[in-house]
Design an enzyme around this catalytic site. Sequence first.
Site, PDB file in Angstrom:
ATOM      1  N   CYS A  39       0.812  -1.216   0.000  1.00 31.25           N
ATOM      2  CA  CYS A  39       0.000   0.000   0.000  1.00 31.25           C
ATOM      3  C   CYS A  39       0.848   1.270   0.000  1.00 31.25           C
ATOM      4  CB  CYS A  39      -0.957   0.019   1.185  1.00 31.25           C
ATOM      5  SG  CYS A  39      -0.248  -0.598   2.706  1.00 31.25           S
ATOM      6  N   SER A  83      -5.196   0.548   9.699  1.00 32.03           N
ATOM      7  CA  SER A  83      -5.894  -0.421   8.830  1.00 32.03           C
ATOM      8  C   SER A  83      -4.877  -1.314   8.114  1.00 32.03           C
ATOM      9  CB  SER A  83      -6.752   0.301   7.787  1.00 32.03           C
ATOM     10  OG  SER A  83      -5.937   1.179   7.023  1.00 32.03           O
ATOM     11  N   GLY A  84      -3.649  -0.848   8.033  1.00 34.00           N
ATOM     12  CA  GLY A  84      -2.586  -1.675   7.436  1.00 34.00           C
ATOM     13  C   GLY A  84      -2.388  -2.980   8.195  1.00 34.00           C
ATOM     14  N   LYS A 102      10.352  -2.827   1.192  1.00 38.37           N
ATOM     15  CA  LYS A 102       9.345  -3.009   0.131  1.00 38.37           C
ATOM     16  C   LYS A 102       9.308  -1.775  -0.771  1.00 38.37           C
ATOM     17  CE  LYS A 102       6.172  -5.918   2.861  1.00 38.37           C
ATOM     18  NZ  LYS A 102       4.910  -5.890   3.659  1.00 38.37           N
ATOM     19  N   HIS A 106      -2.965   6.233   4.574  1.00 43.02           N
ATOM     20  CA  HIS A 106      -1.513   6.421   4.767  1.00 43.02           C
ATOM     21  C   HIS A 106      -1.116   7.796   4.203  1.00 43.02           C
ATOM     22  CE1 HIS A 106      -1.020   2.374   6.052  1.00 43.02           C
ATOM     23  NE2 HIS A 106      -0.395   1.834   5.012  1.00 43.02           N
TER      24      HIS A 106
HETATM   25  C1  2RA Z   1       0.923  -2.093   6.797  1.00 41.15           C
HETATM   26  N1  2RA Z   1       1.637  -1.949   4.491  1.00 41.15           N
HETATM   27  O1  2RA Z   1       0.516  -0.936   6.671  1.00 41.15           O
HETATM   28  C2  2RA Z   1       1.505  -2.845   5.611  1.00 41.15           C
HETATM   29  C3  2RA Z   1       0.646  -4.032   5.243  1.00 41.15           C
HETATM   30  N2  2RA Z   1      -0.654  -3.647   4.858  1.00 41.15           N
HETATM   31  O2  2RA Z   1       0.885  -2.705   7.878  1.00 41.15           O
END
Ligand code: 2RA
Length: 331
Positions: free
Chosen positions: A129, A159-160, A213, A242
Site C-alpha cells: 500500500c 488499517s494496514g 518493500k 496512509h
Molecule cells: C501495513 N503496508 O501498513 C503494511 C501491510 N498492509 O501494515
Amino acid sequence: EAKHIAIVGATGAVGEEMLACLDQRDFPISELTLLASARSAGKKITFQGKEIVVKELTHEAFEGVEIALFAAGGGISETFAPSAAKAGAIVIDNSSAFRMDDEVPLIVPEINPEAAKDAVKGIIANPNCTTIISLMALYPLHKKYGLKSIIASSYQAVSGSGAAGIAELKQQCEALANGGEVVSEVYPTQIAFNVIPQVDVFQPDNYTKEELKMLNEARKILKLPELKVTCTCVRVPVYRSHSVSITAGFEKTPNVAEARAVYADYPGVDAKDDPSQNIFPTPLDTTLKDNCLVGRIREDKVLDDALALWVVGDQVRKGAALNAVQIAEIL
Ligand code: 2RA
C-alpha cells in the site's frame, strides 16, 4: 464478458473493500465465490442483493474460477495461489508472497498495466500500500523529470494491520477516554496518541521489511534498478489513510508550478496544494475515496534537482482493494 470471481479472505478488511469496489464499479460477474478460514466459513455476505455463504478455503475451491483475488496474508497466498492458478484462474495477490518473483508482474494500473500480459505463472502481485500511494504521486513527476532518488517517511494507518489494527486503536481511545485499561496486542506499545517507528520486522541492515518493500517494489514497477531509496515507515493513530512525506530527486530540474499542474493529466491522483490558502491533503480527505492527493510541493532545500512533497491515500482502497480490482479490470 462476465467472469467467475473468487475472493480469498472475503471477511477481512481488504476482502470486504474488494467486494465494495466490485459492486461500485459494476464489475461484470457471472459467479462470486467467497472463501475464508474454517472459522469464518458459513458466514453470509450480501452482494448486490444476493446472499452468499462464505465457503472454507481449500485447494479444490477454485473449480471454474476465472479471477481469484487474494487478501488473506502471505502464508495463505503461498499455499493456495498456485492451486488457483492450476485450476485456470488468474490470481491477483495482495500479499507480499510473490511481489519480487521475476515471473510475477507487480502492477499499479496507472503506471504499468502492460505488465499484466507477463503473468506466466497465472499470478499478478498487488504492490504494498505505501508503495502504491507513493508511486501515484511520483510517477507523473518521473515521466516529466526522470526519477533518481526517494527519501521518504510514511505515516501509516492502523488499517494496514487489518481489522485487528483498527479495533486496537478504537479500544485504546475508548479506554483512555473512560479510564479503562489500554490493550496492546497488535502493536509493541500503545498506538493511541503515539507513533511507532516500526512496520513489519527489522532486517539485518536495521531497516524494516516495510521500508525495503518501498525500495524493491518501486525499482520493479518503474523499471529503475538504480533507483536510490531511503524510507522510514511509521505507524500512526489514523484509521484508514496512509500519508508519505517524500523528497524526490530527478535527472532534470523540476519546477513547482509545473509539478502541481502535471497531476491534472493523470487519473487516480489529484493535487491539493495551495499554501497561500493553507490548502493541503490530510488522511481524512482520502478515507473511503479512490484518488490519492498530493500537496506541500516545494523545491527541496538539501538536494539539487529535487522536490519535497506530501501524498495521502486510502490504504484499504487504492492501497489494496481498488488497485487489485483495477488490475482485474485490465484482464
Ligand atoms: C501495513 N503496508 O501498513 C503494511 C501491510 N498492509 O501494515
